[in-house]
Design an enzyme around this catalytic site. Structure first.
Site, PDB file in Angstrom:
ATOM      1  N   HIS A  25     -12.897   3.021   0.049  1.00 11.61           N
ATOM      2  CA  HIS A  25     -12.859   2.004   1.129  1.00 11.61           C
ATOM      3  C   HIS A  25     -13.547   0.719   0.686  1.00 11.61           C
ATOM      4  CE1 HIS A  25     -12.736   5.408   4.365  1.00 11.61           C
ATOM      5  NE2 HIS A  25     -11.502   4.965   4.125  1.00 11.61           N
ATOM      6  N   ARG A  37     -11.082  15.917   7.401  1.00 18.58           N
ATOM      7  CA  ARG A  37     -11.931  16.271   6.248  1.00 18.58           C
ATOM      8  C   ARG A  37     -13.325  16.686   6.700  1.00 18.58           C
ATOM      9  NH1 ARG A  37     -10.739  10.832   2.937  1.00 18.58           N
ATOM     10  NH2 ARG A  37      -8.981  10.474   4.327  1.00 18.58           N
ATOM     11  N   ASN A  96       0.871  -1.166   0.000  1.00 24.10           N
ATOM     12  CA  ASN A  96       0.000   0.000   0.000  1.00 24.10           C
ATOM     13  C   ASN A  96       0.914   1.224   0.000  1.00 24.10           C
ATOM     14  OD1 ASN A  96      -1.817   2.021   0.474  1.00 24.10           O
ATOM     15  ND2 ASN A  96      -2.769   1.069   2.260  1.00 24.10           N
ATOM     16  N   ARG A 154      -2.682  -1.947  -3.421  1.00 22.07           N
ATOM     17  CA  ARG A 154      -3.907  -1.193  -3.157  1.00 22.07           C
ATOM     18  C   ARG A 154      -3.871   0.050  -4.049  1.00 22.07           C
ATOM     19  NH1 ARG A 154      -5.627   2.610   1.834  1.00 22.07           N
ATOM     20  NH2 ARG A 154      -7.724   2.942   1.102  1.00 22.07           N
ATOM     21  N   GLY A 184     -10.541   1.943  12.777  1.00 27.78           N
ATOM     22  CA  GLY A 184      -9.965   2.281  14.093  1.00 27.78           C
ATOM     23  C   GLY A 184     -10.997   2.790  15.084  1.00 27.78           C
ATOM     24  N   LEU A 190     -15.210   3.407  10.019  1.00 22.56           N
ATOM     25  CA  LEU A 190     -14.927   4.654  10.728  1.00 22.56           C
ATOM     26  C   LEU A 190     -13.478   4.664  11.191  1.00 22.56           C
ATOM     27  CD1 LEU A 190     -18.163   4.752  12.962  1.00 22.56           C
ATOM     28  CD2 LEU A 190     -17.872   5.523  10.598  1.00 22.56           C
ATOM     29  N   GLY A 191     -12.653   5.406  10.478  1.00 18.30           N
ATOM     30  CA  GLY A 191     -11.254   5.575  10.878  1.00 18.30           C
ATOM     31  C   GLY A 191     -10.910   7.023  10.670  1.00 18.30           C
ATOM     32  N   GLU A 238      -7.718  -5.036   5.425  1.00 17.26           N
ATOM     33  CA  GLU A 238      -7.622  -4.739   3.992  1.00 17.26           C
ATOM     34  C   GLU A 238      -6.473  -5.498   3.337  1.00 17.26           C
ATOM     35  OE1 GLU A 238      -9.040  -0.404   3.120  1.00 17.26           O
ATOM     36  OE2 GLU A 238      -8.383  -0.481   5.183  1.00 17.26           O
TER      37      GLU A 238
HETATM   38  P1  AMP Z   1      -7.740   4.110  11.296  1.00 15.20           P
HETATM   39  O1  AMP Z   1      -7.629   5.270  10.324  1.00 15.20           O
HETATM   40  O2  AMP Z   1      -8.740   3.087  10.876  1.00 15.20           O
HETATM   41  O3  AMP Z   1      -6.412   3.536  11.696  1.00 15.20           O
HETATM   42  O4  AMP Z   1      -8.343   4.735  12.659  1.00 15.20           O
HETATM   43  C1  AMP Z   1      -7.687   5.726  13.368  1.00 15.20           C
HETATM   44  C2  AMP Z   1      -8.663   6.373  14.341  1.00 15.20           C
HETATM   45  O5  AMP Z   1      -9.095   5.402  15.309  1.00 15.20           O
HETATM   46  C3  AMP Z   1      -8.048   7.527  15.129  1.00 15.20           C
HETATM   47  O6  AMP Z   1      -8.911   8.627  15.124  1.00 15.20           O
HETATM   48  C4  AMP Z   1      -7.929   6.940  16.527  1.00 15.20           C
HETATM   49  O7  AMP Z   1      -7.985   7.922  17.544  1.00 15.20           O
HETATM   50  C5  AMP Z   1      -9.149   6.040  16.564  1.00 15.20           C
HETATM   51  N1  AMP Z   1      -9.067   5.109  17.712  1.00 15.20           N
HETATM   52  C6  AMP Z   1      -8.169   4.137  17.935  1.00 15.20           C
HETATM   53  N2  AMP Z   1      -8.378   3.577  19.160  1.00 15.20           N
HETATM   54  C7  AMP Z   1      -9.440   4.232  19.713  1.00 15.20           C
HETATM   55  C8  AMP Z   1     -10.145   4.125  20.943  1.00 15.20           C
HETATM   56  N3  AMP Z   1      -9.815   3.236  21.885  1.00 15.20           N
HETATM   57  N4  AMP Z   1     -11.170   4.973  21.162  1.00 15.20           N
HETATM   58  C9  AMP Z   1     -11.532   5.884  20.230  1.00 15.20           C
HETATM   59  N5  AMP Z   1     -10.910   6.007  19.046  1.00 15.20           N
HETATM   60  C10 AMP Z   1      -9.884   5.211  18.787  1.00 15.20           C
END
Ligand code: AMP
Length: 397
Positions: A181, A242, A7, A92, A331, A210-211, A385
């Site tokens: 996604h 964003r 990636n 990717r 995340g 949701l990340g 992924e």
């Molecule tokens: P990703 O882009 O999928 O890696 O997700 C990253 C996001 O997940 C960031 O905003 C992190 O703060 C959030 N995240 C990870 N662990 C937690 C948690 N325990 N509680 C709330 N948000 C989280």
């Protein structure tokens, strides 16, 4: 068979190496990240089992980074014997335009099409191409496979992907909703089907990825029929940096009245908005959640984010007619019990009942978190992924 998944970002390469013995049996043997490329202190971090290896050196392009990863894996750590052992490399690719509704073996024609889609994903596709060129050089005998973020959403019907602007923009330039996604939405919907022992073609689900980037998809009988991201990954939910949905006239206002040029507006909407813009402190959901009761802006950011997730869930319930499950992943989706609860509370009259006890905690494994009498199930399914790309590679080869 060894399958390497790459990636490539503008200054990074994320990778994971799988061994695929029988169909469905994929074992991850090593993964890592080369980042801060093009800087003096570029860094490679590799995880081999429980062990972590780090390597710091100036690496001025993707090829040099990949060569160093290979040197570490072959000579230093002896994870593989030589580069010929890697039979397939899965890439990717963010944007495949309208041409690719599934993964493809990369040849010159595919490369030309990815280049053609640079206009739609100016940050991502050039980086993905760098990854392809570096990989073709490093693994000259391997099959290169492209897995597109947009492909899964190519099943959207025209009424979901055509914008209400002059039709000629679609015909002439391909302006439409593409959605992103896709690999994750596809992966978690299939994982849910497997978990409950039903064919995905018989299920209607709403998947909430949701990340830091975030999108929701409506999946009917295994096929995406709508998704919140659009022509670019800016539309839809509010995200880490964003804005997500806003009045298009606001863009004009930012340009005309507030004296911003196009680059400035792009920066505001893509890099300075979302969680970061509202809290004026961070794009990171975790500390925002931790400060929900202590800082007004953190409360506001969480309220906006979860309210918008809920609005998309509601609109996709209407679009799908019947929904079997609402799935959380990414995340935030996997780790934030607060977001899951706030996005699904007060929906009992629609048949959505969260079990607040089951919802507690961070999820490393798939779980149902709704009550047994909830008409619509709620599930947390960790996305993967890389594995999904490896599976696509195996399917194609
Ligand atoms: P990703 O882009 O999928 O890696 O997700 C990253 C996001 O997940 C960031 O905003 C992190 O703060 C959030 N995240 C990870 N662990 C937690 C948690 N325990 N509680 C709330 N948000 C989280």
């Amino acid at each position: 068979m060894h399958i390497l998944v790459l990636n490539a970002g503008s200054s990074s390469i994320k990778f994971e190496l799988f061994i695929n013995k029988t169909p469905g049996d994929f074992k991850s043997i090593t993964s890592g990240l080369a980042d801060r490329l093009y800087l003096a202190e570029s860094k490679i971090k590799i995880k081999i089992g429980e062990r972590k290896v780090e390597f710091v050196k100036e690496m001025l392009d993707h090829s040099t980074a990949l060569e160093n990863v290979i040197r570490i894996l072959v000579e230093q750590e002896k994870v593989i014997e030589n580069t010929e052992q890697i039979k397939v490399v899965g890439h990717r690719i963010v944007h495949g335009g309208e041409k690719y509704a599934s993964s493809v073996v990369i040849d010159d024609e595919v490369i030309a099409e990815i280049e053609n889609c640079v206009q739609f994903a100016p940050l991502h596709n050039p980086a993905n191409l760098k990854g392809i060129y570096a990989s073709k050089k490093a693994f000259s005998s391997a099959i290169q496979v492209g897995v597109f973020d947009t492909a899964f959403h190519q099943t959207l019907p025209p009424h979901a992907y055509i914008y209400g602007i002059p039709y000629s923009y679609y015909k002439k330039y391909g302006v439409r909703r593409y959605g992103f996604h896709g690999t994750s939405h596809d992966f978690v919907s299939k994982a849910y089907a497997e978990m409950i022992g039903k064919p995905v073609s018989e299920l209607n689900v709403i998947t909430c990825h949701l990340g830091n980037g975030a999108s929701v998809a409506a999946i009917k009988n295994g096929k995406s029929i709508d998704t919140s991201m659009g022509f670019t990954p800016l539309e839809g939910l509010m995200m880490g940096t964003r804005s997500g949905d806003l009045d298009p006239a606001l863009v004009l206002w930012l340009v005309e009245k507030n004296n911003n040029d196009i680059d400035a507006v792009n920066r505001i909407l893509n890099k300075e908005s979302g969680f970061l813009g509202v809290t004026e402190e961070t794009n990171d959901c975790k500390p925002i959640e931790d400060n929900y009761d202590k800082a007004e802006k953190c409360k506001l950011a969480m309220d906006i984010f979860s309210y918008r997730v809920k609005k998309y869930i509601g609109s996709y319930m209407a679009a799908l007619g019947r929904v079997d499950c609402i799935i959380f992943t990414g995340g935030i989706g996997e780790n934030s019990e607060m977001i899951r609860e706030m996005s699904t509370d007060n929906m009992e009259s629609f048949g959505v009942k969260l079990d607040t006890e089951k919802n507690i905690g961070r999820f490393k494994k798939s779980a149902i978190i709704s009550t047994p009498d909830s008409n619509i199930q709620i599930a947390v399914i960790p996305t993967n992924e890389q594995l999904s790309i490896a599976q696509e590679c195996a399917k194609l080869t």
